[in-house]
Design a protein around this motif. Structure first.
Motif, PDB file in Angstrom:
ATOM      1  N   SER A 145      35.722  40.304  37.015  1.00 45.15           N
ATOM      2  CA  SER A 145      36.404  39.099  36.543  1.00 45.15           C
ATOM      3  C   SER A 145      37.139  39.327  35.226  1.00 45.15           C
ATOM      4  O   SER A 145      38.061  38.566  34.895  1.00 45.15           O
ATOM      5  CB  SER A 145      35.387  37.963  36.371  1.00 45.15           C
ATOM      6  OG  SER A 145      34.375  38.340  35.446  1.00 45.15           O
ATOM      7  N   ASP A 146      36.774  40.362  34.480  1.00 46.53           N
ATOM      8  CA  ASP A 146      37.442  40.642  33.204  1.00 46.53           C
ATOM      9  C   ASP A 146      38.507  41.729  33.331  1.00 46.53           C
ATOM     10  O   ASP A 146      38.885  42.352  32.352  1.00 46.53           O
ATOM     11  CB  ASP A 146      36.411  41.052  32.143  1.00 46.53           C
ATOM     12  CG  ASP A 146      35.638  42.316  32.533  1.00 46.53           C
ATOM     13  OD1 ASP A 146      35.742  42.745  33.703  1.00 46.53           O
ATOM     14  OD2 ASP A 146      34.924  42.859  31.667  1.00 46.53           O
TER      15      ASP A 146
ATOM     16  N   TYR B 262      42.124  38.226  46.713  1.00 46.62           N
ATOM     17  CA  TYR B 262      42.001  39.555  46.108  1.00 46.62           C
ATOM     18  C   TYR B 262      43.273  40.386  46.231  1.00 46.62           C
ATOM     19  O   TYR B 262      43.227  41.609  46.098  1.00 46.62           O
ATOM     20  CB  TYR B 262      40.805  40.322  46.701  1.00 46.62           C
ATOM     21  CG  TYR B 262      39.492  39.660  46.428  1.00 46.62           C
ATOM     22  CD1 TYR B 262      38.933  39.695  45.164  1.00 46.62           C
ATOM     23  CD2 TYR B 262      38.824  38.960  47.425  1.00 46.62           C
ATOM     24  CE1 TYR B 262      37.728  39.073  44.893  1.00 46.62           C
ATOM     25  CE2 TYR B 262      37.617  38.337  47.171  1.00 46.62           C
ATOM     26  CZ  TYR B 262      37.076  38.395  45.904  1.00 46.62           C
ATOM     27  OH  TYR B 262      35.888  37.769  45.620  1.00 46.62           O
TER      28      TYR B 262
END
Length: 473
Positions: free
Chosen positions: A163-164, A193
């Motif tokens: 997520s980062d 994605y």
């Protein structure tokens, strides 16, 4: 306004590669076209086609996928409103293999451009990506990225990203960073994605070499390069004949080249998640009629979030010759068992006395210490009879219902006819069976999408045995 497809794929003898194209109009409708591709060397398949456009129904977007079919076939260029109802030469019996199509290849359409689509066959997502697949299949809006006089779209899916992290591109040309880590081109996340980049290649000569790179969101620094050889766009991908003749080849004015790369070549970090296996009939929440139903899955998903569970596997959901779903006695691979119908999600009964009577019967079934499947079937059949009498015809006029029938009629119609020959009160009418399966489909889809929105993936189970009275689907 042309589409030019190319893909490397080796078929077996007697097989051909087809591309199935859906043209979306602004009113949400799609027209489908199934077209055979050509090959000279048995490896590279190509097709050039004019877009199915008209002033009355301008094309807003197009989507497509590839499939292998047995040869020979009759006229392949018949158009229809759904890929499952195309010309008889392209029914499911002709399809040998279809590429992974959970995430659609969909692009906004610009009528002033020609599109060159250089693709790779999309197999199922690698198993090492599975833990990151919670959101696959969600419908996302068609993203309109900028197009230039000469444009290249790069598209890749990357479920491995944390997520980062975000995705970028770095390549050999100065406008792509000259392989310098601090001069990457950031990509745009398009959902499911997948990442997309629109590049202005007006002053870029072929070949172009590039790699995808992972960027840290906080520091904006390049964290790692993808593995494997450099990716490239060469003259043969743009114009095979021109490249073979030795002529200089480049992307022409008003051309959009779409490069559909496969997955990001980075090994995902190992990650363990907790999960449970549960039969739906055991989920007897407050709204149920004696057995769990698809409405219970929402509450189960809420509980899973609180318990830190990210995977829910459901026992067999398919209809069977028993009064409950049985994995050894399935009558269809696709039909869902009517007991899982959540009556509270059906159109409401119009008379207050009917609603009060069924509420009393629901409480009686819920008060039982063990499930009485025969009683559940009688009550649900009575309820469905009344709802169908009041709302059935109106439902069958709705677009969603007709889309469902177009996509599923091949198995649903013979299944309903088989059920009508039996004695089950929930299945004794063909049209009522269509109605029930339509609502089962909607309820299960809504429940799984709700769970996905909470970060919980719901998977199903295939029946391992079939009834001798089964329908072949």
């Amino acid at each position: 306004m042309k589409l030019r497809f190319s893909i490397h794929y080796r078929t077996a003898w007697g097989e051909s590669l087809h591309v199935v194209i859906g043209y979306g109009s602004r009113d949400g409708r799609q027209r489908w076209q199934n077209l055979p591709m050509q090959t000279v060397d048995g490896d590279l398949w190509t097709l050039e086609t004019a877009v199915m456009a008209s002033p009355q129904k301008p094309v807003a977007s197009f989507t497509y996928f590839y499939q292998v079919e047995r040869m020979p076939g009759s006229a392949p260029n018949a158009a229809s409103s759904n890929p499952n109802t195309s010309a008889s030469a392209h029914d499911e019996d002709c399809v040998v293999r279809r590429e992974w199509n959970v995430v659609k290849r969909t692009y906004a359409f610009d009528a002033t451009k020609d599109y060159i689509l250089a693709d790779s066959w999309r197999d199922e997502v690698p198993t090492w990506c599975e833990p990151m697949m919670r959101d696959y299949g969600r419908t996302t809006a068609v993203l309109r990225l900028p197009v230039y006089r000469k444009t290249v779209f790069l598209r890749v899916r990357a479920p491995q990203l944390a997520s980062d992290e975000w995705l970028a591109v770095c390549g050999n040309h100065p406008s792509m960073g000259e392989w310098k880590p601090q001069r990457y081109l950031s990509m745009t996340y398009v959902g499911n994605y997948e990442w997309l980049l629109s590049m202005n290649v007006d002053n870029i000569e072929l070949p172009i070499y590039y790699k995808y790179v992972v960027i840290d969101r906080a520091t904006r620094q390049l964290k790692r390069w993808e593995e494997g050889d450099d990716r490239y766009i060469d003259a043969a991908m743009v114009n095979r004949e021109g490249a073979a003749s030795g002529e200089p080849v480049s992307i022409q004015d008003h051309q959009v080249m779409v490069v559909g790369d496969d997955h990001l070549r980075i090994t995902a970090a190992s990650r363990s998640v907790a999960g449970i296996i549960v039969p739906v009939f055991a989920l007897r929440y407050g709204h149920c009629y004696g057995v769990g139903d698809f409405g219970s899955l929402r509450q189960l998903a809420d509980w899973a979030v609180q318990a830190g569970i990210e995977r829910i596997q459901l026992s067999a959901l398919t209809d069977s010759e028993r009064v409950y779903s049985h994995p050894l006695h399935a009558v269809s691979l696709f039909a869902l068992h009517p007991h899982y119908l959540d009556l509270s999600q059906l159109p409401p009964l119009r008379h207050d006395e009917d609603r009060r009577a069924f509420e009393q019967r629901r409480r009686e079934l819920q008060a039982m210490t063990a499930a009485d499947y025969e009683a559940v079937e009688r009550v649900k059949a009575d309820y469905v009879d009344r709802v169908f009498a009041e709302w059935g015809e109106a439902t069958m006029q709705e677009k969603d219902f007709n889309d469902f029938m177009a996509a599923n009629g091949e198995w649903l119609k013979p299944y309903a006819e088989l059920c009508a020959q039996g004695s089950s009160p929930l299945r004794r009418s063909v049209r009522k069976t269509w109605f029930v399966q339509y609502h089962l489909h909607r309820q299960l889809q809504a429940a799984t999408e709700y769970a996905q929105s909470k970060g919980v993936l719901i998977t199903g189970d295939f029946p391992i045995g079939v009834s001798e009275t089964k329908i072949r689907n």
